[in-house]
Write an enzyme that holds these catalytic residues in place. Structure first.
Site, PDB file in Angstrom:
ATOM      1  N   ASP A  54     -20.512  82.088  38.209  1.00  0.00           N
ATOM      2  CA  ASP A  54     -21.298  83.294  38.505  1.00  0.00           C
ATOM      3  C   ASP A  54     -20.450  84.131  39.457  1.00  0.00           C
ATOM      4  O   ASP A  54     -20.694  84.174  40.663  1.00  0.00           O
ATOM      5  CB  ASP A  54     -22.637  82.870  39.148  1.00  0.00           C
ATOM      6  CG  ASP A  54     -23.542  84.052  39.451  1.00  0.00           C
ATOM      7  OD1 ASP A  54     -23.307  85.144  38.912  1.00  0.00           O
ATOM      8  OD2 ASP A  54     -24.489  83.862  40.251  1.00  0.00           O
TER       9      ASP A  54
HETATM   10  C1  SPV Z   1     -29.331  84.675  40.356  1.00  0.00           C
HETATM   11  O1  SPV Z   1     -30.274  83.943  40.019  1.00  0.00           O
HETATM   12  O2  SPV Z   1     -28.394  84.952  39.610  1.00  0.00           O
HETATM   13  C2  SPV Z   1     -29.326  85.279  41.693  1.00  0.00           C
HETATM   14  C3  SPV Z   1     -29.996  84.608  42.812  1.00  0.00           C
HETATM   15  O3  SPV Z   1     -28.682  86.303  41.841  1.00  0.00           O
HETATM   16  S1  SPV Z   1     -28.792  83.669  43.674  1.00  0.00           S
HETATM   17  O4  SPV Z   1     -28.292  82.635  42.769  1.00  0.00           O
HETATM   18  O5  SPV Z   1     -29.470  83.093  44.816  1.00  0.00           O
HETATM   19  O6  SPV Z   1     -27.720  84.542  44.099  1.00  0.00           O
HETATM   20 MG    MG Z   2     -27.290  86.685  40.347  1.00  0.00          MG
END
Ligand code: SPV
Ligand code: MG
Length: 298
Positions: A54
């Site tokens: 991510d």
């Molecule tokens: C997501 O679920 O992609 C978010 C929340 O942005 S977090 O993982 O806490 O950044």
């Molecule tokens: Mg996110």
């Protein structure tokens, strides 16, 4: 009803709006059928199902496809996590039009620099964009949206980056002035104190949103007490699916037959219902009747 109007209606009630994360059409449909108010198309979960970090690795098009698949499958609103907006204010303008015209109810953009990393990563890079540049993104999203009900959420990463409460509150003011409909204040603490401090000090009128992933023991009642309007359970469905599959596969690998895992899976009929497979059979019957009337079947 349009998904964006549906979300606005929920925001106008005096209830907290409960949003749950999904990563594809099936998980989104399950979120809907369990009574949540809206679906969070989160970048963490969508990246995970592609087996990539991510960290702004997937493109806008890939995130968009995932979110619009969810919007097509469901009637409840979908809120798309659009990371940093995939570029500058120009990219945000383009992106907003694309998401809104696909029937997505709202977007969330965060005030970090591109490429971003997940906010909960130990030692992650959480560099903030300037307030001015992020305000430009909010202004651009507002200019681009066609329907007033399309919802723009500004996500503040000041507490995540460690820059502090004063900066978080200052940015919330600026983003509200730029036209954000809701303010998401994110935290990676294991208790909700800093979120409560923010909510109690916030003098603006834009409703507040939180994502209690690390401070998961916070009660909904406490959130309501601190005037938080929306709670997003962002990644529990992805993590539960990952665990359930891992456990199942461990058992399957060493089993002589599949008897022992039968109660670890949904029955076929539940999946047929999800697919609306039974509708196919009744539609076939209707067609058959029409063909009979036309003389093709005796
Ligand atoms: C997501 O679920 O992609 C978010 C929340 O942005 S977090 O993982 O806490 O950044
Ligand atoms: Mg996110």
């Amino acid at each position: 009803m349009q998904q964006s109007s549906n979300l606005r209606k929920k925001l106008e009630t005096n209830q907290i709006v409960k949003v749950c994360g999904a990563y594809d059409s099936m998980s989104a449909k399950l979120v809907e059928s369990h009574g949540f108010d809206a679906i969070w198309a989160g970048s963490f979960a969508i990246s995970a199902i592609h087996n990539v970090p991510d960290a702004s690795i997937l493109t806008m098009t890939e995130f968009f496809t995932a979110a619009s698949n969810m919007a097509n499958a469901c009637e409840i609103p979908v809120i798309a996590d659009c990371d940093t907006g995939y570029g500058d204010a120009t990219n945000v303008r383009y992106m907003t039009k694309k998401y809104e015209s696909a029937g997505i109810a709202g977007i969330c953009i965060e005030d970090k620099t591109f490429p971003k990393q997940n906010s909960l990563l130990e030692g992650g890079n959480n560099q903030l964009l300037s307030e001015k540049e992020f305000s430009a993104k909010i202004l651009a999203a507002n200019e681009a949206k066609q329907n007033d009900d399309f919802t723009i959420i500004a996500r503040i990463e000041a507490l995540i980056s460690g820059i502090g409460m004063k900066e978080a509150l200052k940015r919330a003011d600026a983003y509200e002035k730029a036209g954000a409909d809701l303010i998401l204040i994110h935290s990676k603490q294991i208790t909700p104190e800093e979120i409560f401090e923010f909510a109690d000090s916030w003098k603006g009128t834009a409703p507040l949103v939180v994502i209690p992933t690390t401070y998961y023991s916070v009660n909904v009642d406490e959130l309501i007490k601190h005037k938080i309007k929306m709670v997003i359970y962002a990644n529990q469905t992805l993590r539960a699916a990952h665990l359930a599959l891992s456990n199942l596969l461990t058992e399957m690998k060493d089993a002589n037959n599949m008897s022992k895992v039968q109660d670890k899976m949904s029955p076929m009929d539940d999946i047929f219902k999800l697919q609306e497979m039974h509708d196919v059979k009744s539609q076939e019957k209707i067609l058959e009747e029409k063909l009979r009337k036309l003389g093709y079947i005796s």
